[in-house]
Scaffold this motif. Structure first.
Motif, mmCIF file in Angstrom:
data_model
loop_
_atom_site.group_PDB
_atom_site.id
_atom_site.type_symbol
_atom_site.label_atom_id
_atom_site.label_comp_id
_atom_site.label_asym_id
_atom_site.label_seq_id
_atom_site.Cartn_x
_atom_site.Cartn_y
_atom_site.Cartn_z
ATOM 1 N N GLU A 55 17.161 7.794 11.627
ATOM 2 C CA GLU A 55 18.413 8.335 12.494
ATOM 3 C C GLU A 55 18.334 9.605 12.679
ATOM 4 O OE1 GLU A 55 20.681 6.193 13.621
ATOM 5 O OE2 GLU A 55 19.613 4.445 12.774
ATOM 6 N N ALA A 56 18.895 10.132 14.014
ATOM 7 C CA ALA A 56 18.964 11.217 14.444
ATOM 8 C C ALA A 56 19.717 12.355 13.626
ATOM 9 C CB ALA A 56 19.808 11.471 15.702
ATOM 10 N N GLU A 57 20.757 11.863 12.578
ATOM 11 C CA GLU A 57 21.460 12.604 11.659
ATOM 12 C C GLU A 57 20.524 13.009 10.560
ATOM 13 O OE1 GLU A 57 25.158 12.340 8.653
ATOM 14 O OE2 GLU A 57 24.794 10.647 9.927
ATOM 15 N N LEU A 58 19.593 12.101 10.236
ATOM 16 C CA LEU A 58 18.802 12.431 9.210
ATOM 17 C C LEU A 58 17.602 13.572 9.552
ATOM 18 C CD1 LEU A 58 17.477 11.880 6.308
ATOM 19 C CD2 LEU A 58 16.436 9.993 7.173
ATOM 20 N N ALA A 59 17.301 13.229 10.676
ATOM 21 C CA ALA A 59 16.090 14.158 11.264
ATOM 22 C C ALA A 59 16.630 15.612 11.344
ATOM 23 C CB ALA A 59 15.741 13.539 12.549
ATOM 24 N N ALA A 60 17.935 15.734 11.808
ATOM 25 C CA ALA A 60 18.592 17.009 11.901
ATOM 26 C C ALA A 60 18.571 17.766 10.630
ATOM 27 C CB ALA A 60 19.981 16.966 12.582
ATOM 28 N N ARG A 61 19.226 16.882 9.448
ATOM 29 C CA ARG A 61 19.317 17.421 8.357
ATOM 30 C C ARG A 61 17.967 17.857 7.525
ATOM 31 N NH1 ARG A 61 24.062 14.956 4.538
ATOM 32 N NH2 ARG A 61 23.299 16.788 3.446
ATOM 33 N N MET A 62 16.860 16.758 7.852
ATOM 34 C CA MET A 62 15.605 17.363 7.341
ATOM 35 C C MET A 62 15.002 18.715 8.048
ATOM 36 S SD MET A 62 14.470 15.166 5.127
ATOM 37 C CE MET A 62 16.236 15.464 4.578
ATOM 38 N N ASP A 63 15.495 19.083 9.275
ATOM 39 C CA ASP A 63 15.302 20.166 9.730
ATOM 40 C C ASP A 63 15.635 21.382 9.313
ATOM 41 O OD1 ASP A 63 13.330 21.497 11.759
ATOM 42 O OD2 ASP A 63 14.699 21.468 13.237
ATOM 43 N N ASP A 64 16.676 21.415 8.543
ATOM 44 C CA ASP A 64 17.444 22.444 7.808
ATOM 45 C C ASP A 64 17.230 22.542 6.379
ATOM 46 O OD1 ASP A 64 18.458 23.137 10.351
ATOM 47 O OD2 ASP A 64 20.115 21.769 9.992
ATOM 48 N N VAL A 65 16.348 21.744 5.690
ATOM 49 C CA VAL A 65 16.258 21.741 4.338
ATOM 50 C C VAL A 65 15.511 22.920 3.852
ATOM 51 C CG1 VAL A 65 16.264 19.073 4.268
ATOM 52 C CG2 VAL A 65 14.131 20.516 4.128
ATOM 53 N N GLY A 66 16.024 23.373 2.706
ATOM 54 C CA GLY A 66 15.143 24.549 2.073
ATOM 55 C C GLY A 66 13.999 24.133 0.910
ATOM 56 N N ARG A 67 13.716 25.199 0.319
ATOM 57 C CA ARG A 67 12.802 24.994 -0.873
ATOM 58 C C ARG A 67 13.559 24.264 -2.185
ATOM 59 N NH1 ARG A 67 7.596 26.467 -1.417
ATOM 60 N NH2 ARG A 67 7.982 27.997 0.030
ATOM 61 N N PRO A 68 13.192 22.941 -2.493
ATOM 62 C CA PRO A 68 13.845 22.546 -3.464
ATOM 63 C C PRO A 68 13.723 23.009 -4.935
ATOM 64 C CG PRO A 68 12.019 21.048 -2.945
ATOM 65 C CD PRO A 68 12.102 22.100 -1.856
ATOM 66 N N GLU A 69 14.605 22.945 -5.521
ATOM 67 C CA GLU A 69 14.465 23.370 -7.068
ATOM 68 C C GLU A 69 13.731 22.319 -8.020
ATOM 69 O OE1 GLU A 69 18.131 24.755 -8.912
ATOM 70 O OE2 GLU A 69 18.291 26.605 -7.506
ATOM 71 N N LYS A 70 14.244 21.125 -7.701
ATOM 72 C CA LYS A 70 13.707 19.992 -8.246
ATOM 73 C C LYS A 70 13.359 18.881 -7.268
ATOM 74 C CE LYS A 70 16.404 19.897 -12.635
ATOM 75 N NZ LYS A 70 17.332 19.009 -13.523
ATOM 76 N N ALA A 71 12.103 18.578 -7.005
ATOM 77 C CA ALA A 71 11.496 17.868 -5.713
ATOM 78 C C ALA A 71 11.241 16.625 -6.162
ATOM 79 C CB ALA A 71 10.220 18.717 -5.278
ATOM 80 N N VAL A 72 11.620 15.728 -5.069
ATOM 81 C CA VAL A 72 11.247 14.324 -5.331
ATOM 82 C C VAL A 72 9.829 14.170 -5.575
ATOM 83 C CG1 VAL A 72 11.257 12.084 -4.011
ATOM 84 C CG2 VAL A 72 13.342 13.500 -4.090
#
Length: 262
Positions: A184-201
Motif C-alpha cells: 500500500e502507498a501508505e506503507l511505502a511512504a512510511r518506509m521512505d521516512d524510517v531511520g536507523r533502528p535501535e532494535k532491528a527486525v
C-alpha cells in the motif's frame, strides 16, 4: 484448515456425533504436523503481534452458536423423532415433512437446546455491544486487561534501512513501469521516512517472496535497489533497452493473483 474442521463439526455434529472423534483426530494430526514443520521445515517468519491469534480465536468463538442453532433444528425433525409421515395421494406430489418453525418453537425434545440458544445469544449480544459497561459494573471474568510488555519497538521503528530501501525501490519501480503496487502507498511512504533502528527486525521483514535471498537466487532475480541493474541482466536478444524485463517478469508473475484487473 482447522477452521474447516471446527465449523463442519459444529454444523453437523448434533446429527452426526461421529464427527467429534474425527475432529479430535484431525486436531491431533494438525498439532503433530505443525510441531514438526515449525522445527524442521518452516523458516522464521517476520515479527508479528498477537492480532492474528486473537482474530482466529474470535472466529472460533462463534462455532458453539452455530452448533446449537443447527443442532436445535436437527432435533426438531418430526420424521426422525416423532415418526411423522404425511402420505401423498398422487405420485409426483411432494411429501410434507411436518418440520415447521411453529412445531420447532413448541415444547418438545429440543426445548432445552432452544433455551441454551437464547442464553448464548444474550451473552453474545452483551459481549459484543455492552462489554465496557459490564466490565465497569463488575459483570466480567476480569476487569483488568493483561498487557504483556515484551519491550519490542513498533515495526516502523524496527525495520532495517536496507529492508526499507528494498521495499521503497521495488514499489516505486513497478508502480511506474507497470502500475503495480507491491504494498500500500501508505506503507511505502512510511518506509521512505524510517531511520536507523535501535532494535532491528531480524531475518526477513516482508512476506514478499522476492524479499527472501533463497528465492532471489532461485529465480535469478536482480532487485530494483541494485545499482546499474540493467547492466547485470543478460537476455537472449540484442535490444539492451528491455533487459530489465527478464527480472520484472518474475515479480509480476508472482503477484499476478493479486493484481487489479484494470
Amino acid at each position: 484448515m482447522i477452521f474447516n474442521v471446527v465449523y463442519v463439526t459444529m454444523l453437523y455434529g448434533m446429527g452426526v456425533p461421529l464427527l467429534f472423534p474425527i475432529a479430535v483426530l484431525a486436531g491431533f494430526i494438525f498439532w503433530v504436523l505443525e510441531r514438526y514443520c515449525v522445527a524442521y521445515t518452516y523458516q522464521m517468519p517476520p515479527s508479528l503481534d498477537d492480532r492474528l491469534t486473537n482474530n482466529a480465536v474470535s472466529v472460533l468463538t462463534k462455532a458453539p452458536l452455530l452448533y446449537l442453532v443447527n443442532g436445535f433444528w436437527m432435533l426438531t425433525n418430526t420424521q426422525i423423532f416423532n415418526g411423522y409421515v404425511a402420505p401423498i395421494a398422487v405420485q409426483g406430489d411432494h411429501m410434507l415433512t411436518g418440520h415447521t418453525v411453529a412445531f420447532a418453537l413448541g415444547v418438545n425434545q429440543a426445548a432445552p437446546v432452544l433455551f441454551m440458544v437464547a442464553c448464548l445469544l444474550v451473552i453474545v449480544i452483551l459481549e459484543s455491544y455492552f462489554k465496557e459497561h459490564l466490565t465497569r459494573w463488575g459483570f466480567s471474568l476480569s476487569a483488568n486487561e493483561i498487557d504483556v510488555d515484551e519491550n519490542l519497538p513498533d515495526f516502523y521503528l524496527a525495520v532495517k534501512l536496507s529492508d526499507a530501501d528494498w521495499m521503497v525501490k521495488e514499489q516505486a519501480y513497478y508502480l511506474e513501469e507497470y502500475g503495480m503496487k507491491i504494498v500500500e502507498a501508505e506503507l511505502a511512504a512510511r518506509m521512505d521516512d524510517v531511520g536507523r533502528p535501535e532494535k532491528a527486525v531480524q531475518g526477513i521483514a516482508w512476506y514478499n517472496i522476492l524479499a527472501n535471498p533463497d528465492y532471489i537466487t532461485a529465480f535469478n532475480y536482480v532487485e530494483c535497489n541494485v545499482a546499474d541493474r540493467g547492466n547485470l541482466i543478460v537476455d537472449d536478444d540484442d535490444d539492451e533497452g528491455n533487459d530489465n524485463e527478464q527480472s520484472d517478469t518474475v515479480q509480476v508473475a508472482i503477484n499476478m493473483g493479486v493484481l487489479d484487473k484494470q
